[in-house]
Scaffold this motif. Structure first.
Motif, PDB file in Angstrom:
ATOM      1  N   PRO A 172       0.831  -1.213   0.000  1.00 26.75           N
ATOM      2  CA  PRO A 172       0.000   0.000   0.000  1.00 26.75           C
ATOM      3  C   PRO A 172       0.861   1.256   0.000  1.00 26.75           C
ATOM      4  N   PRO A 173       0.299   2.379  -0.410  1.00 26.66           N
ATOM      5  CA  PRO A 173       1.049   3.647  -0.395  1.00 26.66           C
ATOM      6  C   PRO A 173       1.495   4.007   1.015  1.00 26.66           C
ATOM      7  N   ALA A 174       2.572   4.778   1.107  1.00 29.56           N
ATOM      8  CA  ALA A 174       3.072   5.221   2.407  1.00 29.56           C
ATOM      9  C   ALA A 174       2.057   6.143   3.074  1.00 29.56           C
ATOM     10  N   GLN A 175       1.976   6.071   4.402  1.00 30.09           N
ATOM     11  CA  GLN A 175       1.087   6.936   5.167  1.00 30.09           C
ATOM     12  C   GLN A 175       1.729   8.309   5.377  1.00 30.09           C
ATOM     13  N   ASP A 176       0.900   9.269   5.715  1.00 29.08           N
ATOM     14  CA  ASP A 176       1.345  10.656   5.889  1.00 29.08           C
ATOM     15  C   ASP A 176       1.944  10.837   7.286  1.00 29.08           C
ATOM     16  N   PHE A 177       3.241  10.690   7.405  1.00 28.41           N
ATOM     17  CA  PHE A 177       3.934  10.767   8.689  1.00 28.41           C
ATOM     18  C   PHE A 177       3.852  12.181   9.276  1.00 28.41           C
ATOM     19  N   ILE A 178       4.177  13.180   8.481  1.00 21.75           N
ATOM     20  CA  ILE A 178       4.155  14.565   8.961  1.00 21.75           C
ATOM     21  C   ILE A 178       2.728  15.003   9.271  1.00 21.75           C
ATOM     22  N   GLY A 179       1.797  14.603   8.437  1.00 21.94           N
ATOM     23  CA  GLY A 179       0.401  14.949   8.664  1.00 21.94           C
ATOM     24  C   GLY A 179      -0.118  14.394   9.981  1.00 21.94           C
ATOM     25  N   ALA A 180       0.299  13.183  10.335  1.00 21.58           N
ATOM     26  CA  ALA A 180      -0.128  12.574  11.594  1.00 21.58           C
ATOM     27  C   ALA A 180       0.397  13.362  12.788  1.00 21.58           C
ATOM     28  N   LEU A 181       1.636  13.846  12.696  1.00 22.68           N
ATOM     29  CA  LEU A 181       2.214  14.632  13.789  1.00 22.68           C
ATOM     30  C   LEU A 181       1.511  15.983  13.928  1.00 22.68           C
ATOM     31  N   ARG A 182       1.239  16.629  12.811  1.00 19.63           N
ATOM     32  CA  ARG A 182       0.550  17.926  12.858  1.00 19.63           C
ATOM     33  C   ARG A 182      -0.864  17.762  13.419  1.00 19.63           C
ATOM     34  N   SER A 183      -1.529  16.719  13.009  1.00 22.23           N
ATOM     35  CA  SER A 183      -2.889  16.471  13.481  1.00 22.23           C
ATOM     36  C   SER A 183      -2.920  16.242  14.985  1.00 22.23           C
ATOM     37  N   ALA A 184      -1.950  15.454  15.498  1.00 21.07           N
ATOM     38  CA  ALA A 184      -1.884  15.172  16.932  1.00 21.07           C
ATOM     39  C   ALA A 184      -1.605  16.452  17.720  1.00 21.07           C
ATOM     40  N   HIS A 185      -0.733  17.294  17.187  1.00 18.33           N
ATOM     41  CA  HIS A 185      -0.413  18.564  17.850  1.00 18.33           C
ATOM     42  C   HIS A 185      -1.637  19.470  17.918  1.00 18.33           C
ATOM     43  N   GLN A 186      -2.385  19.543  16.830  1.00 17.77           N
ATOM     44  CA  GLN A 186      -3.582  20.376  16.804  1.00 17.77           C
ATOM     45  C   GLN A 186      -4.663  19.825  17.728  1.00 17.77           C
ATOM     46  N   ARG A 187      -4.764  18.513  17.826  1.00 17.19           N
ATOM     47  CA  ARG A 187      -5.806  17.883  18.644  1.00 17.19           C
ATOM     48  C   ARG A 187      -5.554  18.035  20.129  1.00 17.19           C
ATOM     49  N   THR A 188      -4.298  17.888  20.549  1.00 17.76           N
ATOM     50  CA  THR A 188      -3.971  17.862  21.974  1.00 17.76           C
ATOM     51  C   THR A 188      -3.377  19.158  22.501  1.00 17.76           C
ATOM     52  N   GLY A 189      -2.847  19.983  21.617  1.00 21.31           N
ATOM     53  CA  GLY A 189      -2.141  21.170  22.060  1.00 21.31           C
ATOM     54  C   GLY A 189      -0.759  20.862  22.603  1.00 21.31           C
ATOM     55  N   LEU A 190      -0.345  19.610  22.477  1.00 22.57           N
ATOM     56  CA  LEU A 190       0.965  19.142  22.924  1.00 22.57           C
ATOM     57  C   LEU A 190       1.735  18.603  21.727  1.00 22.57           C
ATOM     58  N   PRO A 191       3.049  18.441  21.855  1.00 19.13           N
ATOM     59  CA  PRO A 191       3.807  17.874  20.730  1.00 19.13           C
ATOM     60  C   PRO A 191       3.300  16.484  20.351  1.00 19.13           C
ATOM     61  N   GLY A 192       3.196  16.237  19.040  1.00 18.35           N
ATOM     62  CA  GLY A 192       2.833  14.903  18.587  1.00 18.35           C
ATOM     63  C   GLY A 192       3.907  13.907  18.997  1.00 18.35           C
TER      64      GLY A 192
END
Length: 412
Positions: A172-192
């Motif tokens: 399968p295609p590679a997953q969005d590594f950077i996108g996952a970190l940005r999303s976690a940061h936006q969701r929690t307000g803490l570093p992904g």
């Protein structure tokens, strides 16, 4: 200097296909048009297999040569060399001297492979080589890199690049590594969180005896990790590519970072074939041209690159490289293993920090993170993600360990 110029011109007219990368260079916009020598990993690992004292380096019909011909540079022109490239003999020692100048100009202290060393000494029927600064690793990182050079050469014989490329057609295609970190940061307000699946380290030894990579990865994901880092080095970290593959095949959804000491692009292909979505590139090991080249390879494969730095000079080098989107600041000196969180703050102050914000580069804090205060310190300095291994892997309850590290539950 005149001789070094001739060496560079000969390297310009040599072929990347020696390393098996010619096909990919056809796809790389701009790289083939730069009038620069081989990536040092290609020169050091491929040209050294030739008897350069007795053979001639001859131009081929590769993409770089065609690019030079389009630019009006031909093998007989004065702008390429003082004579025909095929008339010039180059010794391995001269190639190494040229590469040493490139490496030293960029402040790289880690030697990619041991120098030739002193001649063999004979005592009766025995022969031996004296240990000296030339053929003895100066620190643990250099020792690892020298071992990795030999290890990769053996692995490539068992799995040539063309077989890896075929394998990539079926994953399968590679997953969005950077996108996952940005999303976690936006969701929690803490570093992904990039939680590291690591059994051992050279400085700490075995970190966890009852090590099950899949169970640990699943616990990290459940506990709120945005991404996972999987150690694949066997000798020094007791990791493996099989662990990486097992985690991916177990249904873990987190993007996976190939945590390896990369010295050749072949490792990137191999890691991708095992399920990696991102790869670590260490600036203290790789010259700028290698980093640029490997970033291009990763973009072709849909992978992210986490480029790791340790000091101001490495940060300045990496910030000057086009295409860098993710920088890791390692608070641990890989030569001495000393840890100082102040390194992160120092590297993100002033003009460097402003440039990082302008380029929208996501910064990852690495090493020495054990408490919520540590997380808060690096976050205030400017990081939006953290890579944590030791403080999590030792705990029996990994979900609770993540909550303790961040001061609250980040899984929701």
């Amino acid at each position: 200097m005149r001789r070094l110029g001739t060496i560079q011109n000969c390297l310009l007219h040599s072929t990347y296909s020696i390393a098996g990368y010619g096909e990919d260079l056809e796809k790389m916009e701009g790289l083939c048009l730069t009038l620069q020598p081989f990536p040092s990993s290609v020169i050091q690992r491929r040209l050294s297999t030739f008897n350069l004292h007795n053979r001639l380096i001859r131009p081929s019909s590769c993409a770089p040569l065609r690019a030079h011909q389009k630019a009006g540079i031909t093998e007989g022109s004065d702008s390429a060399s003082e004579g025909k490239v095929s008339d010039v003999k180059i010794s391995e020692q001269e190639v190494n001297m040229y590469q040493n100048e490139v490496v030293e100009s960029q402040g790289i202290k880690i030697r990619r492979r041991p120098p030739t060393g002193p001649p063999m000494h004979y005592v009766g029927p025995f022969e031996f080589r004296l240990q000296n600064e030339g053929n003895t690793p100066r620190n643990i990182l250099e020792e690892i890199v020298w071992h990795k050079d030999k290890e990769v050469a053996q692995m490539k014989e068992r799995k040539p690049l063309y077989t890896l490329k075929k394998a990539l057609d079926n994953i399968p295609p590679a997953q969005d590594f950077i996108g996952a970190l940005r999303s976690a940061h936006q969701r929690t307000g803490l570093p992904g969180l990039i939680a590291e699946v690591k059994k051992a380290s050279p400085s700490r030894g075995i970190l966890r005896e009852d090590f099950n990579s899949v169970e640990i990865a699943q616990a990290y994901e459940k506990g709120g990790a945005a991404c996972l880092s999987v150690l694949t080095d066997d000798k020094y970290f007791k990791g493996s590519y099989e662990n990486l593959q097992a985690i991916r095949e177990a249904g873990v959804k987190c993007p996976l970072l190939l945590k390896e000491f990369i010295v050749e692009a072949w490792q990137i292909y191999y890691g991708r074939s095992k399920g990696a979505d991102a790869v670590l590139l260490i600036a203290s090991v790789l010259p700028d041209l290698d980093i640029k080249y490997m970033i291009k390879i990763c973009k072709i494969l849909g992978m992210a690159t986490l480029v790791e730095v340790h000091d101001e000079r490495e940060m300045d080098r990496v910030l000057a490289i086009e295409g860098v989107e993710l920088i890791g600041i390692n608070n641990r000196n890989l030569e001495t293993f000393e840890v100082d969180l102040g390194i992160t703050k120092k590297l993100l102050e002033g003009e460097r920090g402003e440039l990082i914000r302008q380029k929208d580069i996501l910064v990852v804090g690495e090493s020495g993170l054990f408490t919520p205060e540590d997380i808060a310190f690096v976050q205030e300095a400017g990081v939006k993600a953290v890579l944590v291994g030791e403080s999590l892997i030792k705990q029996s309850d990994h979900g609770k360990a993540i909550s303790t590290l961040f001061g609250r539950d980040i899984s929701k």
